[in-house]
Design a protein around this motif. Structure first.
Motif, PDB file in Angstrom:
ATOM      1  N   LEU A 243       0.719  -1.246   0.086  1.00 33.27           N
ATOM      2  CA  LEU A 243      -0.041  -0.012   0.002  1.00 33.27           C
ATOM      3  C   LEU A 243       0.599   1.260   0.099  1.00 33.27           C
ATOM      4  CD1 LEU A 243      -1.162   0.914   3.521  1.00 33.27           C
ATOM      5  CD2 LEU A 243       0.042  -1.279   3.020  1.00 33.27           C
ATOM      6  N   THR A 244       0.173   2.414  -0.331  1.00 34.81           N
ATOM      7  CA  THR A 244       0.702   3.551  -0.338  1.00 34.81           C
ATOM      8  C   THR A 244      -0.049   4.428   0.628  1.00 34.81           C
ATOM      9  OG1 THR A 244       1.561   3.474  -2.523  1.00 34.81           O
ATOM     10  CG2 THR A 244       1.462   5.728  -1.604  1.00 34.81           C
ATOM     11  N   ILE A 296      -4.467   0.824  -1.504  1.00 36.36           N
ATOM     12  CA  ILE A 296      -3.884  -0.510  -1.195  1.00 36.36           C
ATOM     13  C   ILE A 296      -3.870  -1.198  -2.755  1.00 36.36           C
ATOM     14  CG2 ILE A 296      -4.554  -3.037  -0.526  1.00 36.36           C
ATOM     15  CD1 ILE A 296      -6.309  -1.941   1.689  1.00 36.36           C
ATOM     16  N   SER A 297      -2.453  -1.487  -3.046  1.00 37.36           N
ATOM     17  CA  SER A 297      -2.409  -2.106  -4.236  1.00 37.36           C
ATOM     18  C   SER A 297      -2.538  -3.654  -4.495  1.00 37.36           C
ATOM     19  CB  SER A 297      -0.713  -1.813  -4.439  1.00 37.36           C
ATOM     20  OG  SER A 297      -0.517  -0.544  -4.452  1.00 37.36           O
ATOM     21  N   GLU A 298      -2.384  -4.341  -3.388  1.00 34.52           N
ATOM     22  CA  GLU A 298      -2.578  -5.732  -3.379  1.00 34.52           C
ATOM     23  C   GLU A 298      -2.610  -6.238  -2.023  1.00 34.52           C
ATOM     24  OE1 GLU A 298       1.557  -7.816  -4.206  1.00 34.52           O
ATOM     25  OE2 GLU A 298       1.566  -6.445  -5.897  1.00 34.52           O
ATOM     26  N   PRO A 299      -3.040  -7.376  -1.864  1.00 30.31           N
ATOM     27  CA  PRO A 299      -3.819  -8.412  -2.765  1.00 30.31           C
ATOM     28  C   PRO A 299      -5.240  -7.865  -3.100  1.00 30.31           C
ATOM     29  CG  PRO A 299      -3.707  -9.452  -0.638  1.00 30.31           C
ATOM     30  CD  PRO A 299      -3.057  -8.154  -0.595  1.00 30.31           C
ATOM     31  N   ASP A 300      -5.819  -8.561  -4.069  1.00 28.63           N
ATOM     32  CA  ASP A 300      -6.977  -8.167  -4.498  1.00 28.63           C
ATOM     33  C   ASP A 300      -8.114  -8.229  -3.545  1.00 28.63           C
ATOM     34  OD1 ASP A 300      -6.011  -6.872  -6.945  1.00 28.63           O
ATOM     35  OD2 ASP A 300      -6.375  -8.857  -8.166  1.00 28.63           O
ATOM     36  N   ASP A 301      -8.073  -9.513  -2.734  1.00 26.08           N
ATOM     37  CA  ASP A 301      -9.087  -9.746  -1.802  1.00 26.08           C
ATOM     38  C   ASP A 301      -9.256  -9.060  -0.677  1.00 26.08           C
ATOM     39  OD1 ASP A 301      -6.746 -11.133  -1.284  1.00 26.08           O
ATOM     40  OD2 ASP A 301      -7.562 -12.479  -0.193  1.00 26.08           O
TER      41      ASP A 301
END
Length: 318
Positions: A243-244, A296-301
């Motif tokens: 995340l950033t 949040i970049s990942e994970p998608d879930d």
């Protein structure tokens, strides 16, 4: 560096690293001429410090190891760092005699006698002003750390009794490679000869350590560092979240201080984070206290779960 005493302490501190230094390198570090370096080295010899000199091309200055030397000399910053380091080790309380925290506590009270007289009042003032939180931690004996360090240096097989987390006790034969300190625990990364694989051992569960005298060959570590390998094992059941956060790295580190996270600045007031978590709820809980924007970049879930939670919050406030 006009002050001679300060310059001599800086020279001695540099040479005490144990490696050789060329005259040009020392002159650059001390911001003086090579001639001044030669004079200062002669002063150190006069004080009893065995400085070895190799003249000519490729020449160097080096403090000879294994020789009787005058008492330890620390400059101001080193003395403060030594006191704080001992205080930190002493705060990891095990309530057992002969352990690392016990040794640090004893050394903490003795350090003054090894300091220059001008630093002793400052050390006393620092000690009087300092309080550290006593944190419960497993006991580790300094002798075990020292024996393993020597075995690692000599590439020597060790054997020891080891109690695993289920309480099973077995004798292990190991090629020791690295000692790691993480989250108030000491670990050994080594090649287990009976299992023919890399293993990590908690040193507070090691007993009856014996150096066998049997040498072993070098091995390539199973990760970039022993610390990286240890973290891989600890995070095997966790998910990496990327995340950033629109905040300074120090603010993010404070919010995530109890999580295993890699934190780095990516732009002005923008911090990139990789954190390993069991659930997305922990992430939201920690970030809520920051009160800043984040993505949040990942994970998608995890992204989907946070989005669903955000919709529920909005509905609750409608």
């Amino acid at each position: 560096m006009a002050d001679v005493t300060e310059r001599m302490l800086a020279l001695l501190s540099t040479l005490q690293t144990g490696r050789p230094f060329s005259g040009e390198e020392l002159a650059s570090r001390l911001a003086v001429s090579p001639r001044t370096v030669r004079r200062d080295v002669e002063r150190l010899r006069g004080y009893g410090y065995p400085v070895e000199t190799q003249p000519g091309p490729g020449g160097y200055y080096r403090l000879v190891a294994g020789r009787t030397m005058p008492p330890l000399v620390l400059d101001d910053d080193e003395a403060i760092a030594a006191l704080l380091g001992l205080a930190t080790l002493a705060s990891a309380r095990s309530d057992e005699e002969g352990t690392l925290d016990d040794a640090a506590t004893r050394a903490y009270g003795k350090l003054d006698q090894f300091l220059p007289a001008r630093l002793r009042p400052r050390a006393a003032a620092l000690r009087a002003s300092l309080e550290t939180d006593r944190q419960r931690a497993p006991s580790v004996h300094p002798q075990a750390l020292a024996d393993l360090a020597e075995a690692i240096s000599a590439q020597e097989v060790v054997s020891f009794d080891y109690t695993d987390r289920r309480g099973n006790a077995l004798r292990r034969r190991v090629e020791p490679h690295r000692q790691v300190h993480l989250r108030l625990r000491w670990y050994l990364l080594g090649w287990d000869l009976d299992r023919d694989d890399w293993r990590v051992f908690r040193l507070d569960r090691v007993g009856d350590l014996v150096r066998t005298g049997v040498r072993h060959s070098s091995r390539t570590l199973p990760a970039d560092t022993a610390l990286a390998y240890l973290r891989q094992g600890m995070n095997a059941e966790r998910r990496r979240v990327r995340l950033t956060v629109r905040a300074e790295p120090e603010e993010v580190a404070d919010a995530l201080k109890y999580q295993d996270a890699r934190i780095e600045r990516v732009a002005d007031r923008e911090t990139g984070v990789d954190v390993w978590l069991d659930s997305w709820e922990w992430l939201v809980l920690n970030l809520a206290f920051l009160d800043v924007d984040f993505s949040i970049s990942e994970p998608d879930d995890f992204r989907a779960a946070c989005a669903a939670f955000a919709r529920r919050l909005l509905a609750a406030c409608a």
